[in-house]
Design a protein around this motif. Structure first.
Motif, PDB file in Angstrom:
ATOM      1  N   PHE A 174       0.618  -1.206  -0.050  1.00 16.45           N
ATOM      2  CA  PHE A 174      -0.313   0.156  -0.141  1.00 16.45           C
ATOM      3  C   PHE A 174       1.030   1.207   0.243  1.00 16.45           C
ATOM      4  CE2 PHE A 174      -2.108   3.411   2.107  1.00 16.45           C
ATOM      5  CZ  PHE A 174      -3.504   3.609   1.065  1.00 16.45           C
ATOM      6  N   ASN A 175       1.880   1.143   0.723  1.00 11.85           N
ATOM      7  CA  ASN A 175       3.072   2.401   0.736  1.00 11.85           C
ATOM      8  C   ASN A 175       3.424   2.538  -1.094  1.00 11.85           C
ATOM      9  OD1 ASN A 175       2.720   2.573   3.463  1.00 11.85           O
ATOM     10  ND2 ASN A 175       5.150   1.354   3.799  1.00 11.85           N
ATOM     11  N   GLU A 178       0.581   4.231  -2.412  1.00  8.06           N
ATOM     12  CA  GLU A 178       0.151   5.609  -2.228  1.00  8.06           C
ATOM     13  C   GLU A 178       0.462   6.722  -2.463  1.00  8.06           C
ATOM     14  OE1 GLU A 178      -0.925   7.403   2.210  1.00  8.06           O
ATOM     15  OE2 GLU A 178       1.119   6.354   2.690  1.00  8.06           O
ATOM     16  N   GLU A 179       2.195   6.390  -2.814  1.00  4.66           N
ATOM     17  CA  GLU A 179       3.264   6.881  -3.563  1.00  4.66           C
ATOM     18  C   GLU A 179       2.627   6.978  -5.244  1.00  4.66           C
ATOM     19  OE1 GLU A 179       6.629   9.127  -4.409  1.00  4.66           O
ATOM     20  OE2 GLU A 179       5.642   8.751  -2.717  1.00  4.66           O
ATOM     21  N   VAL A 181      -0.272   7.738  -6.389  1.00  4.16           N
ATOM     22  CA  VAL A 181      -1.144   8.380  -6.353  1.00  4.16           C
ATOM     23  C   VAL A 181      -0.638   9.411  -5.879  1.00  4.16           C
ATOM     24  CG1 VAL A 181      -3.755   9.029  -4.722  1.00  4.16           C
ATOM     25  CG2 VAL A 181      -3.367   6.237  -5.365  1.00  4.16           C
ATOM     26  N   ARG A 182       0.465   9.521  -4.530  1.00  7.18           N
ATOM     27  CA  ARG A 182       0.468  11.539  -4.228  1.00  7.18           C
ATOM     28  C   ARG A 182       1.028  12.472  -6.017  1.00  7.18           C
ATOM     29  NH1 ARG A 182       3.815   9.830  -0.919  1.00  7.18           N
ATOM     30  NH2 ARG A 182       3.057  10.357   1.427  1.00  7.18           N
ATOM     31  N   LEU A 195      -8.751   8.433  -2.037  1.00 10.93           N
ATOM     32  CA  LEU A 195      -8.347   7.249  -2.173  1.00 10.93           C
ATOM     33  C   LEU A 195      -8.802   6.624   0.078  1.00 10.93           C
ATOM     34  CD1 LEU A 195      -5.641   5.380  -2.350  1.00 10.93           C
ATOM     35  CD2 LEU A 195      -4.576   6.874  -1.154  1.00 10.93           C
ATOM     36  N   HIS A 197      -8.154   2.905   1.891  1.00 16.10           N
ATOM     37  CA  HIS A 197      -7.670   1.777   1.827  1.00 16.10           C
ATOM     38  C   HIS A 197      -8.665   0.988   3.083  1.00 16.10           C
ATOM     39  CE1 HIS A 197      -4.278  -0.584   3.125  1.00 16.10           C
ATOM     40  NE2 HIS A 197      -4.803  -1.403   2.056  1.00 16.10           N
ATOM     41  N   VAL A 202      -7.826   7.588   3.098  1.00 13.31           N
ATOM     42  CA  VAL A 202      -6.893   7.884   3.767  1.00 13.31           C
ATOM     43  C   VAL A 202      -6.756   9.836   3.058  1.00 13.31           C
ATOM     44  CG1 VAL A 202      -3.564   7.298   3.291  1.00 13.31           C
ATOM     45  CG2 VAL A 202      -5.661   5.661   3.459  1.00 13.31           C
ATOM     46  N   TRP A 203      -6.862   9.819   1.767  1.00 11.13           N
ATOM     47  CA  TRP A 203      -6.783  10.734   1.216  1.00 11.13           C
ATOM     48  C   TRP A 203      -7.928  11.305   0.925  1.00 11.13           C
ATOM     49  CZ3 TRP A 203      -1.701   9.953  -1.365  1.00 11.13           C
ATOM     50  CH2 TRP A 203      -0.351   9.975  -0.761  1.00 11.13           C
TER      51      TRP A 203
END
Length: 614
Positions: A174-175, A178-179, A181-182, A195, A197, A202-203
């Motif tokens: 997931f990290n 997340e990166e 999507v960032r 986002l 999870h 999360v965001w």
């Protein structure tokens, strides 16, 4: 004993479609984050402005993306899941100037070959949506669906267990998601992204069309440290444009974790670009430190080949030397351009003490221009640049409860006029202080770890942040009281550029309480600091001042902006409040966040719905 019969050579045979797609997936689909990247890029190419991404178990169990893009025609749904079918390019000339994020037409086919994929879509004007399942060979079926597309990817690598066992833990996968999507969120401020999870948000990032909204998104995704120390850059030359934000040299990082460059909206990691940006910081940051940046490079799509890497992260520039020199000169000019003195002072005054009786005319800030040295194309002919712009401003300015982040570069004049800057700086000199007064009242309570309530005799309350109170006092004393001599002088080791800049500013800094001796090249010995700055990070402080114009007002503003935050003990809060009032007698009448707030009777009654009752 007779030798074994030789094995007959195997005949050449075409691969099955499924096996060919699974081999292609080995290049395109490395992990769940790779799937997310391809789906997000497809949605953006379809004109989506709102994206909803749901992920379960790091993407191993489920990846679902909904968008509000143009959708897919029902007759094209089956083609969308076949290899080398796309709506983005049709001829060789299209491939020579790719303007979309995707173009090969193989991502969905590859993903469908290693997962259970469902594709649903609806175009404007259609009565219903249509759905196709990747595992099935049936025709699309009607379904309820809004305009746009939903892609659902379940059980990634379910049919290739050798690939699935190489996936990492859920948190690690997931990290990576997340990166991805960032980076998408940083590349396109006009997108709204949500986002989730495992059912948890999360965001939730709304569209960021205004500069303030962009700043909030950047601070959310890259941290307040980047937002606080970012420098604006906007540079045009030879048909190229570089704009965005650089971390100031004094804020260089121990890791290269904040290095984002987008080429025509595409995330790239290119060695030529990295080398140019690193070379531009030579002399500004020490060995072992890394620059930070969020930059956007724009050029003609025909000037770059994006079809050189399976994941499209690497590119090949037609004029590599020109691009390298352009990036080098742009960043060098940005780092060498001093910030605007009045603008810096204006920001610092707003940050520290809104009660200061200073009127800042909107048109008073001077204008600065940087003329870049000529770039040279690979053929050796000189390419003369036009005027390049690079204006550095403090990244955050506290105004009431809001923050004006990353102000855009101001219009530039033809040259730097030091005399004009000095004349304009006179507009910002602090008025003489009235004689100290005292503040009657009592300390009621410490409401939280940082907030204290002071009750005035008339019943009104002052809610004060103890950290900001210490910062305000330190800032108000800069240049007005003597400095504090350090018990043990502090040696600093600086880059040559910073050391030379401080040498020019040594006399002015001494007037402001920062006394230092210049030793050998790159070595500095700090003997005294402004009152209240003994706990400040000196190395970051002097590097910040080295980038500040060499004038009393500008350097004073730089010190104010860097005023340290310290906690005022509750048992000395009353005395500290009196000290602040002595420096700023009208501060109570103009108390605003982040320092504090004054609550009058009417406001207190309104909080509890008492209306005008006593």
């Amino acid at each position: 004993m007779s030798a074994p019969a030789p094995t007959p050579p195997r005949r050449i045979a075409p691969l099955s479609t499924l096996l060919a797609n699974q081999i292609a997936a080995g290049e395109v689909v490395e992990r769940p984050a790779s799937v997310v990247k391809e789906l997000l890029e497809n949605a953006i190419d379809a004109g989506a402005t709102e994206l909803m991404l749901e992920v379960e178990e790091g993407g191993k169990r489920l990846i679902r993306l909904r968008d509000n893009g143009s959708g897919i025609h029902p007759d094209d749904l089956a083609l969308a899941l076949s290899r080398h079918a796309t709506s983005k390019i049709h001829t060789g000339s299209d491939l020579a100037r790719v303007a979309t994020l995707g173009f090969r037409g193989e991502a969905l086919a590859s993903i469908a070959s290693v997962s259970r994929l469902t594709l649903s879509s609806r175009q404007v004007g259609q009565e219903s949506g249509w759905r196709i399942v990747g595992e099935e060979s049936t025709a699309p079926r009607p379904c309820a669906h809004p305009v746009g597309t939903t892609l659902e990817v379940r059980e990634l690598f379910y049919n290739t267990p050798a690939r699935r066992k190489f996936l990492r833990a859920e948190r690690t996968e997931f990290n990576h998601v997340e990166e991805v999507v960032r980076r998408i969120a940083l590349s396109r401020f006009d997108l709204a992204l949500h986002l989730q999870h495992n059912g948890r948000t999360v965001w939730r990032l709304p569209r960021a069309d205004e500069s303030g909204a962009k700043g909030r998104r950047i601070a959310r995704l890259l941290g307040n440290g980047f937002e606080r120390d970012a420098l604006c850059i906007d540079f045009n030359a030879a048909g190229l444009r570089l704009h965005g934000w650089l971390l100031a040299p004094y804020a260089a990082r121990a890791q290269n974790d904040i290095q984002h460059l987008f080429l025509n909206g595409r995330v790239i990691r290119d060695r030529l670009v990295t080398h140019a940006l690193r070379q531009a910081h030579t002399g500004w940051i020490d060995d072992g430190r890394h620059p930070g940046y969020l930059l956007y490079l724009e050029l003609d799509p025909a000037a770059v080949d994006v079809n050189v890497h399976p994941t499209k992260h690497e590119v090949r520039f037609r004029e590599a030397r020109l691009v390298h020199d352009f990036l080098l000169r742009a960043v060098e000019s940005a780092l060498a351009t001093p910030p605007e003195a009045p603008l810096l002072l204006e920001t610092a005054l707003q940050m520290v003490s809104p009660a200061l009786d200073v009127q800042v005319p909107p048109s008073a800030a001077p204008q600065v221009t940087v003329v870049a040295p000529p770039l040279h194309a690979s053929g050796g002919e000189g390419v003369q640049t036009g005027v390049s712009t690079s204006v550095r401003t403090p990244a955050a300015a506290r105004q009431g409860q809001g923050r004006a982040l990353f102000p855009p570069p101001r219009p530039l004049s033809k040259a730097v006029d030091a005399t004009a800057i000095a004349e304009q700086s006179a507009l910002y000199r602090l008025p003489p202080r009235p004689r100290p007064t005292s503040l009657p009242g009592t300390l009621l309570a410490c409401l939280t770890r940082w907030l204290c309530a002071w009750r005035l005799p008339d019943g009104e309350l002052l809610i004060i942040d103890r950290r900001e109170l210490a910062r305000a006092i330190a800032a108000l004393q800069v240049g007005l009281v003597g400095g504090d001599t350090l018990p043990v002088p502090r040696p600093l080791y600086l880059s040559r550029a910073v050391w030379e800049a401080l040498a020019d500013r040594q006399e002015v800094l001494a007037q402001l309480g920062l006394a230092c001796d210049l030793l050998g090249e790159g070595q500095l010995l700090v003997r005294a600091v402004p009152r209240g700055y003994s706990e400040a990070p000196l190395e970051a402080l002097v590097q910040r001042l080295a980038l500040t114009p060499n004038s009393v007002e500008a350097l004073r503003a730089g010190l104010i902006a860097a005023a340290p935050v310290a906690e005022v003990p509750s048992d000395t809060f009353g005395a500290t409040l009196q000290e602040w009032l002595a420096l700023d007698p009208e501060g109570v009448d103009h108390l605003t966040p982040p320092l504090g707030r004054r609550l009058r009777d009417g406001e207190l009654h309104a909080l509890f719905g008492l209306g005008g009752e006593a």
